[in-house]
Scaffold this motif. Sequence first.
Motif, short mmCIF file in Angstrom:
data_model
loop_
_atom_site.label_atom_id
_atom_site.label_comp_id
_atom_site.label_asym_id
_atom_site.label_seq_id
_atom_site.Cartn_x
_atom_site.Cartn_y
_atom_site.Cartn_z
N ALA A 165 -38.41 -36.77 -74.06
CA ALA A 165 -38.14 -37.17 -72.69
C ALA A 165 -36.85 -37.98 -72.58
N ALA A 166 -36.71 -38.97 -73.47
CA ALA A 166 -35.50 -39.80 -73.44
C ALA A 166 -34.27 -38.98 -73.79
N GLY A 167 -34.40 -38.07 -74.76
CA GLY A 167 -33.28 -37.21 -75.13
C GLY A 167 -32.86 -36.30 -73.99
N ALA A 168 -33.84 -35.73 -73.28
CA ALA A 168 -33.53 -34.86 -72.15
C ALA A 168 -32.83 -35.64 -71.04
N LEU A 169 -33.30 -36.87 -70.79
CA LEU A 169 -32.66 -37.71 -69.77
C LEU A 169 -31.22 -38.03 -70.16
N HIS A 170 -31.03 -38.36 -71.44
CA HIS A 170 -29.68 -38.70 -71.91
C HIS A 170 -28.73 -37.52 -71.78
N VAL A 171 -29.15 -36.36 -72.22
CA VAL A 171 -28.30 -35.17 -72.13
C VAL A 171 -28.00 -34.84 -70.66
N SER A 172 -28.98 -35.01 -69.79
CA SER A 172 -28.78 -34.74 -68.37
C SER A 172 -27.75 -35.69 -67.77
N LEU A 173 -27.85 -36.98 -68.12
CA LEU A 173 -26.89 -37.96 -67.61
C LEU A 173 -25.47 -37.65 -68.09
N VAL A 174 -25.35 -37.33 -69.37
CA VAL A 174 -24.03 -36.99 -69.92
C VAL A 174 -23.50 -35.72 -69.25
N GLY A 175 -24.38 -34.75 -69.05
CA GLY A 175 -23.95 -33.51 -68.41
C GLY A 175 -23.46 -33.73 -66.99
N LEU A 176 -24.19 -34.55 -66.23
CA LEU A 176 -23.79 -34.83 -64.85
C LEU A 176 -22.46 -35.58 -64.80
N LEU A 177 -22.29 -36.56 -65.71
CA LEU A 177 -21.04 -37.31 -65.75
C LEU A 177 -19.87 -36.42 -66.14
N THR A 178 -20.09 -35.55 -67.11
CA THR A 178 -19.03 -34.63 -67.54
C THR A 178 -18.66 -33.66 -66.43
N LEU A 179 -19.67 -33.14 -65.73
CA LEU A 179 -19.41 -32.23 -64.62
C LEU A 179 -18.62 -32.93 -63.53
N ALA A 180 -18.97 -34.18 -63.25
CA ALA A 180 -18.25 -34.94 -62.22
C ALA A 180 -16.79 -35.16 -62.61
N MET A 181 -16.56 -35.47 -63.89
CA MET A 181 -15.19 -35.71 -64.34
C MET A 181 -14.38 -34.41 -64.39
N LEU A 182 -15.03 -33.31 -64.74
CA LEU A 182 -14.33 -32.02 -64.73
C LEU A 182 -13.99 -31.59 -63.30
N THR A 183 -14.85 -31.97 -62.37
CA THR A 183 -14.67 -31.55 -60.98
C THR A 183 -13.65 -32.41 -60.24
N THR A 184 -13.75 -33.72 -60.45
CA THR A 184 -12.91 -34.65 -59.68
C THR A 184 -11.66 -35.10 -60.42
N GLY A 185 -11.58 -34.82 -61.72
CA GLY A 185 -10.44 -35.27 -62.51
C GLY A 185 -10.72 -36.60 -63.15
N ASP A 186 -9.70 -37.21 -63.74
CA ASP A 186 -9.82 -38.48 -64.45
C ASP A 186 -10.29 -39.58 -63.51
N ILE A 187 -11.08 -40.49 -64.07
CA ILE A 187 -11.59 -41.63 -63.31
C ILE A 187 -10.72 -42.85 -63.61
N ASP A 188 -10.21 -43.46 -62.56
CA ASP A 188 -9.39 -44.66 -62.74
C ASP A 188 -10.28 -45.85 -63.04
N SER A 189 -9.77 -46.73 -63.83
CA SER A 189 -10.54 -47.92 -64.20
C SER A 189 -9.82 -49.18 -63.75
N PRO A 190 -10.52 -50.09 -63.04
CA PRO A 190 -9.88 -51.33 -62.61
C PRO A 190 -9.58 -52.27 -63.75
N THR A 191 -10.08 -51.97 -64.95
CA THR A 191 -9.84 -52.86 -66.09
C THR A 191 -8.52 -52.55 -66.79
N SER A 192 -7.72 -51.62 -66.23
CA SER A 192 -6.51 -51.22 -66.92
C SER A 192 -5.31 -52.10 -66.59
N ALA A 193 -5.54 -53.18 -65.83
CA ALA A 193 -4.44 -54.07 -65.48
C ALA A 193 -3.92 -54.76 -66.73
#
Length: 376
Positions: free
Chosen positions: A139-167
Amino acid sequence: MTKRIAALDVLRGVAIMGTLGTNIWIFTHPGGPAQLMGLGGDRGAVETFLTFLTNGKFLGLLTLLFGIGLELQYRSAVRKGLTWPGRYLWRAALLFAEGALHYVLIFEFDVLMGYAVIAVIVAYLIGRSDRVIRSWMVAAGALHVSLVGLLTLAMLTTGDIDSPTSATALYTEGSWLDQVVTRLRDLPLYRSELIFIIPMGIVLFLLGARLLRAGVFDERGAALRSRLIVIGLGVAAPLNLATSFAGPAWFAVDRYILPPLVALGLLGLISSITLGLRGTPGPVRTALANVGRTALSCYVLQNLVAGVLCYGWGLGLAAELDWLRPWWVPVAWAGICLLFMTLASLWLRRFHRGPLELAWQWAYQAPWTKRGSMHT
Protein backbone atom coordinates in the motif's frame (compact mmCIF):
# COMPACT_ATOMS: atom_id res chain seq x y z
CA MET A 1 24.24 -8.89 24.93
CA THR A 2 24.11 -9.43 21.16
CA LYS A 3 27.19 -9.35 18.96
CA ARG A 4 27.71 -6.11 17.05
CA ILE A 5 27.20 -6.44 13.29
CA ALA A 6 30.46 -5.17 11.75
CA ALA A 7 28.98 -4.77 8.28
CA LEU A 8 26.27 -2.52 9.70
CA ASP A 9 28.84 -0.04 11.05
CA VAL A 10 30.63 0.05 7.69
CA LEU A 11 27.33 0.54 5.86
CA ARG A 12 26.39 3.43 8.15
CA GLY A 13 29.77 5.02 7.51
CA VAL A 14 29.34 4.72 3.76
CA ALA A 15 25.79 6.09 3.99
CA ILE A 16 26.90 9.15 5.97
CA MET A 17 29.66 9.90 3.47
CA GLY A 18 27.20 9.35 0.65
CA THR A 19 24.65 11.79 2.05
CA LEU A 20 27.37 14.42 2.06
CA GLY A 21 28.04 13.43 -1.54
CA THR A 22 24.50 14.63 -2.32
CA ASN A 23 24.40 17.61 0.04
CA ILE A 24 27.78 19.00 -1.01
CA TRP A 25 26.27 20.03 -4.36
CA ILE A 26 23.72 22.10 -2.46
CA PHE A 27 26.24 23.76 -0.17
CA THR A 28 28.71 24.57 -2.97
CA HIS A 29 26.10 26.08 -5.30
CA PRO A 30 25.67 29.87 -5.00
CA GLY A 31 21.93 29.37 -5.41
CA GLY A 32 21.73 27.02 -2.44
CA PRO A 33 18.98 24.37 -2.18
CA ALA A 34 17.68 24.98 -5.73
CA GLN A 35 20.57 22.78 -6.86
CA LEU A 36 18.86 19.74 -5.37
CA MET A 37 16.30 19.87 -8.18
CA GLY A 38 18.79 20.85 -10.84
CA LEU A 39 17.24 24.31 -11.06
CA GLY A 40 20.47 26.21 -10.66
CA GLY A 41 21.12 26.36 -14.40
CA ASP A 42 22.69 23.93 -16.85
CA ARG A 43 24.84 21.57 -14.80
CA GLY A 44 26.72 20.09 -17.72
CA ALA A 45 27.53 16.45 -18.37
CA VAL A 46 30.31 16.12 -15.81
CA GLU A 47 28.31 17.56 -12.92
CA THR A 48 25.24 15.58 -13.92
CA PHE A 49 27.24 12.35 -13.82
CA LEU A 50 28.87 13.22 -10.51
CA THR A 51 25.51 14.00 -8.90
CA PHE A 52 24.12 10.75 -10.33
CA LEU A 53 26.67 8.82 -8.26
CA THR A 54 25.07 9.89 -4.98
CA ASN A 55 21.66 11.50 -5.55
CA GLY A 56 19.01 9.60 -3.59
CA LYS A 57 21.05 6.42 -3.29
CA PHE A 58 22.47 7.05 0.13
CA LEU A 59 19.20 8.53 1.35
CA GLY A 60 17.75 5.14 0.42
CA LEU A 61 20.62 3.25 2.04
CA LEU A 62 20.37 5.29 5.24
CA THR A 63 16.61 4.68 5.35
CA LEU A 64 17.12 0.92 5.00
CA LEU A 65 19.67 1.04 7.82
CA PHE A 66 17.24 2.91 10.08
CA GLY A 67 14.76 0.12 9.47
CA ILE A 68 17.39 -2.45 10.38
CA GLY A 69 18.16 -0.47 13.53
CA LEU A 70 14.48 -0.41 14.47
CA GLU A 71 14.32 -4.20 14.06
CA LEU A 72 17.32 -4.55 16.37
CA GLN A 73 15.61 -2.30 18.95
CA TYR A 74 12.46 -4.42 18.69
CA ARG A 75 14.45 -7.62 19.22
CA SER A 76 16.16 -6.11 22.24
CA ALA A 77 12.83 -5.10 23.79
CA VAL A 78 11.37 -8.57 23.24
CA ARG A 79 14.48 -10.23 24.65
CA LYS A 80 14.27 -8.07 27.80
CA GLY A 81 10.54 -8.53 28.17
CA LEU A 82 9.80 -4.82 27.73
CA THR A 83 6.56 -3.40 26.41
CA TRP A 84 6.76 -2.44 22.74
CA PRO A 85 6.87 0.23 21.41
CA GLY A 86 7.01 1.64 24.96
CA ARG A 87 10.28 3.50 25.43
CA TYR A 88 10.97 3.48 21.69
CA LEU A 89 8.42 6.29 21.28
CA TRP A 90 10.58 8.48 23.53
CA ARG A 91 13.55 7.52 21.36
CA ALA A 92 11.65 8.68 18.27
CA ALA A 93 10.67 11.92 20.02
CA LEU A 94 14.31 12.67 20.77
CA LEU A 95 15.22 11.95 17.15
CA PHE A 96 12.54 14.39 16.01
CA ALA A 97 13.84 17.06 18.40
CA GLU A 98 17.41 16.51 17.19
CA GLY A 99 16.24 16.80 13.60
CA ALA A 100 14.28 19.98 14.34
CA LEU A 101 17.35 21.64 15.83
CA HIS A 102 19.48 20.47 12.92
CA TYR A 103 16.93 21.84 10.46
CA VAL A 104 16.57 25.25 12.10
CA LEU A 105 20.21 25.85 12.95
CA ILE A 106 22.14 24.13 10.16
CA PHE A 107 20.48 22.57 7.12
CA GLU A 108 17.22 22.83 5.18
CA PHE A 109 17.08 19.18 4.13
CA ASP A 110 17.46 17.40 7.45
CA VAL A 111 16.15 13.81 7.26
CA LEU A 112 16.01 13.00 10.98
CA MET A 113 12.58 14.57 11.53
CA GLY A 114 11.15 12.43 8.76
CA TYR A 115 12.79 9.29 10.10
CA ALA A 116 11.30 9.99 13.54
CA VAL A 117 7.77 10.17 12.10
CA ILE A 118 8.30 7.02 10.02
CA ALA A 119 9.80 5.21 13.02
CA VAL A 120 6.65 5.79 15.10
CA ILE A 121 4.46 4.36 12.33
CA VAL A 122 6.69 1.35 11.70
CA ALA A 123 7.13 0.68 15.43
CA TYR A 124 3.48 -0.36 15.55
CA LEU A 125 3.93 -2.63 12.51
CA ILE A 126 7.26 -4.31 13.14
CA GLY A 127 5.84 -7.06 15.37
CA ARG A 128 2.83 -7.84 13.19
CA SER A 129 2.43 -10.86 10.93
CA ASP A 130 4.16 -11.15 7.56
CA ARG A 131 0.81 -10.71 5.83
CA VAL A 132 0.15 -7.40 7.60
CA ILE A 133 3.67 -6.12 6.90
CA ARG A 134 3.46 -7.09 3.22
CA SER A 135 0.10 -5.35 2.92
CA TRP A 136 1.50 -2.15 4.38
CA MET A 137 4.55 -2.31 2.13
CA VAL A 138 2.39 -2.79 -0.97
CA ALA A 139 0.00 0.00 0.00
CA ALA A 140 2.74 2.46 0.94
CA GLY A 141 4.75 1.55 -2.15
CA ALA A 142 1.74 2.07 -4.42
CA LEU A 143 1.06 5.45 -2.81
CA HIS A 144 4.70 6.47 -3.23
CA VAL A 145 4.85 5.48 -6.90
CA SER A 146 1.55 7.28 -7.54
CA LEU A 147 2.81 10.49 -5.92
CA VAL A 148 6.05 10.38 -7.90
CA GLY A 149 4.11 9.65 -11.08
CA LEU A 150 1.75 12.58 -10.56
CA LEU A 151 4.63 14.95 -9.78
CA THR A 152 6.58 13.79 -12.83
CA LEU A 153 3.53 14.17 -15.06
CA ALA A 154 2.96 17.69 -13.73
CA MET A 155 6.58 18.67 -14.38
CA LEU A 156 6.53 17.16 -17.87
CA THR A 157 3.31 19.02 -18.62
CA THR A 158 4.05 22.43 -17.12
CA GLY A 159 7.83 22.52 -17.49
CA ASP A 160 10.44 23.28 -14.84
CA ILE A 161 9.26 24.43 -11.42
CA ASP A 162 10.80 27.61 -10.10
CA SER A 163 12.02 27.60 -6.55
CA PRO A 164 11.96 30.65 -4.25
CA THR A 165 15.04 29.29 -2.50
CA SER A 166 17.26 30.05 -5.49
CA ALA A 167 18.01 33.61 -4.37
CA THR A 168 21.79 33.65 -4.47
CA ALA A 169 22.18 36.57 -2.04
CA LEU A 170 20.85 34.58 0.92
CA TYR A 171 23.67 32.04 0.65
CA THR A 172 26.51 34.23 -0.62
CA GLU A 173 25.81 37.42 1.37
CA GLY A 174 23.22 36.58 4.02
CA SER A 175 24.08 35.98 7.64
CA TRP A 176 23.60 32.75 9.55
CA LEU A 177 20.62 34.36 11.29
CA ASP A 178 19.10 35.28 7.90
CA GLN A 179 19.19 31.61 6.93
CA VAL A 180 17.65 30.54 10.25
CA VAL A 181 14.80 33.03 9.77
CA THR A 182 14.29 31.80 6.20
CA ARG A 183 14.08 28.18 7.35
CA LEU A 184 11.45 29.09 9.92
CA ARG A 185 9.51 31.27 7.47
CA ASP A 186 9.61 28.74 4.63
CA LEU A 187 9.17 25.66 6.80
CA PRO A 188 6.25 24.22 4.72
CA LEU A 189 8.39 24.45 1.57
CA TYR A 190 11.55 22.96 3.03
CA ARG A 191 9.72 20.23 4.99
CA SER A 192 7.59 19.15 2.02
CA GLU A 193 10.16 16.48 1.16
CA LEU A 194 9.78 15.11 4.69
CA ILE A 195 6.06 14.50 4.06
CA PHE A 196 6.66 13.28 0.53
CA ILE A 197 9.07 10.51 1.55
CA ILE A 198 6.96 9.03 4.36
CA PRO A 199 5.42 6.28 2.17
CA MET A 200 8.85 5.45 0.73
CA GLY A 201 10.29 5.46 4.23
CA ILE A 202 7.68 3.01 5.50
CA VAL A 203 8.56 0.61 2.68
CA LEU A 204 12.31 0.90 3.22
CA PHE A 205 12.09 0.66 7.03
CA LEU A 206 10.04 -2.53 6.77
CA LEU A 207 12.21 -3.88 3.97
CA GLY A 208 15.35 -3.28 6.03
CA ALA A 209 13.80 -5.22 8.92
CA ARG A 210 12.81 -8.09 6.62
CA LEU A 211 16.28 -8.23 5.07
CA LEU A 212 17.81 -8.54 8.53
CA ARG A 213 15.41 -11.36 9.36
CA ALA A 214 16.30 -13.04 6.07
CA GLY A 215 19.97 -13.14 7.09
CA VAL A 216 21.41 -10.47 4.82
CA PHE A 217 24.39 -10.10 7.17
CA ASP A 218 24.88 -13.85 7.70
CA GLU A 219 26.67 -16.51 5.69
CA ARG A 220 23.26 -17.92 4.75
CA GLY A 221 22.44 -14.64 3.03
CA ALA A 222 24.95 -14.95 0.17
CA ALA A 223 22.27 -15.70 -2.44
CA LEU A 224 20.11 -12.86 -1.14
CA ARG A 225 22.99 -10.39 -1.36
CA SER A 226 23.72 -11.52 -4.91
CA ARG A 227 20.10 -10.88 -5.92
CA LEU A 228 20.24 -7.42 -4.36
CA ILE A 229 23.41 -6.62 -6.33
CA VAL A 230 21.83 -7.71 -9.61
CA ILE A 231 18.61 -5.75 -9.01
CA GLY A 232 20.29 -2.63 -7.66
CA LEU A 233 23.50 -2.32 -9.63
CA GLY A 234 22.74 -4.42 -12.68
CA VAL A 235 19.23 -3.16 -13.47
CA ALA A 236 18.34 -0.02 -11.49
CA ALA A 237 21.69 1.80 -11.78
CA PRO A 238 21.74 1.98 -15.62
CA LEU A 239 18.12 3.17 -15.63
CA ASN A 240 18.99 5.75 -12.98
CA LEU A 241 21.87 7.00 -15.13
CA ALA A 242 19.41 7.52 -17.99
CA THR A 243 16.96 9.50 -15.84
CA SER A 244 19.83 11.65 -14.52
CA PHE A 245 20.38 12.95 -18.05
CA ALA A 246 16.66 13.10 -18.93
CA GLY A 247 16.17 16.61 -17.53
CA PRO A 248 14.73 18.28 -14.39
CA ALA A 249 11.20 17.01 -15.12
CA TRP A 250 12.39 13.52 -14.15
CA PHE A 251 13.74 14.75 -10.83
CA ALA A 252 11.33 12.70 -8.67
CA VAL A 253 11.98 9.43 -10.51
CA ASP A 254 15.70 10.18 -10.46
CA ARG A 255 15.70 10.69 -6.68
CA TYR A 256 12.85 8.68 -5.16
CA ILE A 257 12.15 5.63 -7.36
CA LEU A 258 15.37 4.22 -8.85
CA PRO A 259 17.93 5.27 -6.21
CA PRO A 260 16.32 3.20 -3.40
CA LEU A 261 16.69 0.17 -5.67
CA VAL A 262 20.33 1.06 -6.28
CA ALA A 263 20.69 1.33 -2.49
CA LEU A 264 19.69 -2.32 -2.21
CA GLY A 265 22.55 -3.19 -4.54
CA LEU A 266 24.96 -1.14 -2.46
CA LEU A 267 23.77 -2.87 0.70
CA GLY A 268 24.34 -6.26 -0.92
CA LEU A 269 27.74 -5.37 -2.34
CA ILE A 270 29.19 -3.66 0.74
CA SER A 271 27.89 -6.42 3.03
CA SER A 272 29.43 -9.10 0.80
CA ILE A 273 32.79 -7.32 0.72
CA THR A 274 32.82 -6.75 4.48
CA LEU A 275 31.79 -10.31 5.30
CA GLY A 276 34.42 -11.64 2.90
CA LEU A 277 37.27 -9.83 4.63
CA ARG A 278 39.32 -11.76 7.13
CA GLY A 279 41.85 -10.73 9.70
CA THR A 280 42.33 -7.38 11.38
CA PRO A 281 40.41 -4.55 9.68
CA GLY A 282 42.57 -2.16 7.68
CA PRO A 283 42.60 1.64 8.10
CA VAL A 284 39.86 2.30 5.53
CA ARG A 285 37.45 -0.25 6.95
CA THR A 286 38.22 0.91 10.48
CA ALA A 287 37.62 4.55 9.59
CA LEU A 288 34.32 3.75 7.88
CA ALA A 289 33.20 1.70 10.88
CA ASN A 290 34.16 4.55 13.22
CA VAL A 291 32.03 6.95 11.19
CA GLY A 292 29.22 4.42 11.39
CA ARG A 293 29.53 4.22 15.17
CA THR A 294 29.35 8.03 15.39
CA ALA A 295 26.87 8.45 12.53
CA LEU A 296 24.66 11.08 14.16
CA SER A 297 27.61 13.27 15.16
CA CYS A 298 29.23 12.95 11.72
CA TYR A 299 25.94 13.72 9.94
CA VAL A 300 25.49 16.98 11.82
CA LEU A 301 29.19 17.87 11.71
CA GLN A 302 29.50 17.43 7.95
CA ASN A 303 26.65 19.86 7.28
CA LEU A 304 27.96 22.37 9.80
CA VAL A 305 31.46 22.28 8.29
CA ALA A 306 30.07 22.52 4.75
CA GLY A 307 28.05 25.58 5.76
CA VAL A 308 31.11 27.26 7.30
CA LEU A 309 33.19 26.57 4.19
CA CYS A 310 30.62 27.52 1.57
CA TYR A 311 28.18 30.15 2.83
CA GLY A 312 28.73 33.88 2.92
CA TRP A 313 28.71 34.02 6.72
CA GLY A 314 31.66 31.60 6.66
CA LEU A 315 34.49 31.39 4.14
CA GLY A 316 32.14 31.95 1.20
CA LEU A 317 33.80 29.37 -1.05
CA ALA A 318 30.58 28.65 -2.99
CA ALA A 319 30.81 32.07 -4.60
CA GLU A 320 34.59 32.37 -4.63
CA LEU A 321 35.19 29.04 -6.35
CA ASP A 322 32.12 28.88 -8.57
CA TRP A 323 34.40 29.31 -11.59
CA LEU A 324 36.04 25.99 -10.65
CA ARG A 325 32.74 24.12 -10.52
CA PRO A 326 32.30 21.16 -10.70
CA TRP A 327 35.95 20.22 -10.18
CA TRP A 328 36.41 21.69 -6.72
CA VAL A 329 33.23 20.10 -5.32
CA PRO A 330 34.55 16.50 -5.06
CA VAL A 331 37.69 17.91 -3.42
CA ALA A 332 35.55 19.69 -0.80
CA TRP A 333 33.60 16.47 -0.23
CA ALA A 334 36.80 14.44 0.21
CA GLY A 335 38.28 17.01 2.59
CA ILE A 336 35.21 17.08 4.84
CA CYS A 337 35.00 13.28 4.82
CA LEU A 338 38.66 12.99 5.78
CA LEU A 339 38.03 15.47 8.61
CA PHE A 340 35.16 13.64 10.25
CA MET A 341 36.74 10.22 9.64
CA THR A 342 39.82 11.43 11.52
CA LEU A 343 37.82 13.07 14.32
CA ALA A 344 35.61 10.00 14.73
CA SER A 345 38.64 7.72 15.01
CA LEU A 346 40.35 10.00 17.55
CA TRP A 347 37.16 10.39 19.61
CA LEU A 348 36.51 6.64 19.80
CA ARG A 349 39.96 6.03 21.24
CA ARG A 350 38.62 7.53 24.46
CA PHE A 351 34.84 7.22 24.31
CA HIS A 352 32.57 4.37 23.23
CA ARG A 353 30.02 6.65 21.52
CA GLY A 354 30.12 9.87 19.52
CA PRO A 355 29.52 13.20 21.32
CA LEU A 356 25.95 13.64 20.13
CA GLU A 357 25.30 9.93 20.67
CA LEU A 358 26.41 10.27 24.31
CA ALA A 359 24.16 13.29 24.88
CA TRP A 360 21.32 11.56 23.11
CA GLN A 361 21.74 8.36 25.15
CA TRP A 362 21.73 10.38 28.38
CA ALA A 363 18.51 12.12 27.35
CA TYR A 364 16.98 8.77 26.40
CA GLN A 365 17.78 7.17 29.74
CA ALA A 366 17.13 10.22 31.95
CA PRO A 367 13.36 9.77 32.54
CA TRP A 368 13.75 6.17 33.70
CA THR A 369 16.92 6.87 35.70
CA LYS A 370 15.13 9.60 37.67
CA ARG A 371 12.08 7.39 38.13
CA GLY A 372 14.27 4.59 39.43
CA SER A 373 16.09 6.86 41.90
CA MET A 374 12.75 8.09 43.29
CA HIS A 375 11.82 4.51 44.20
CA THR A 376 15.10 3.78 45.98
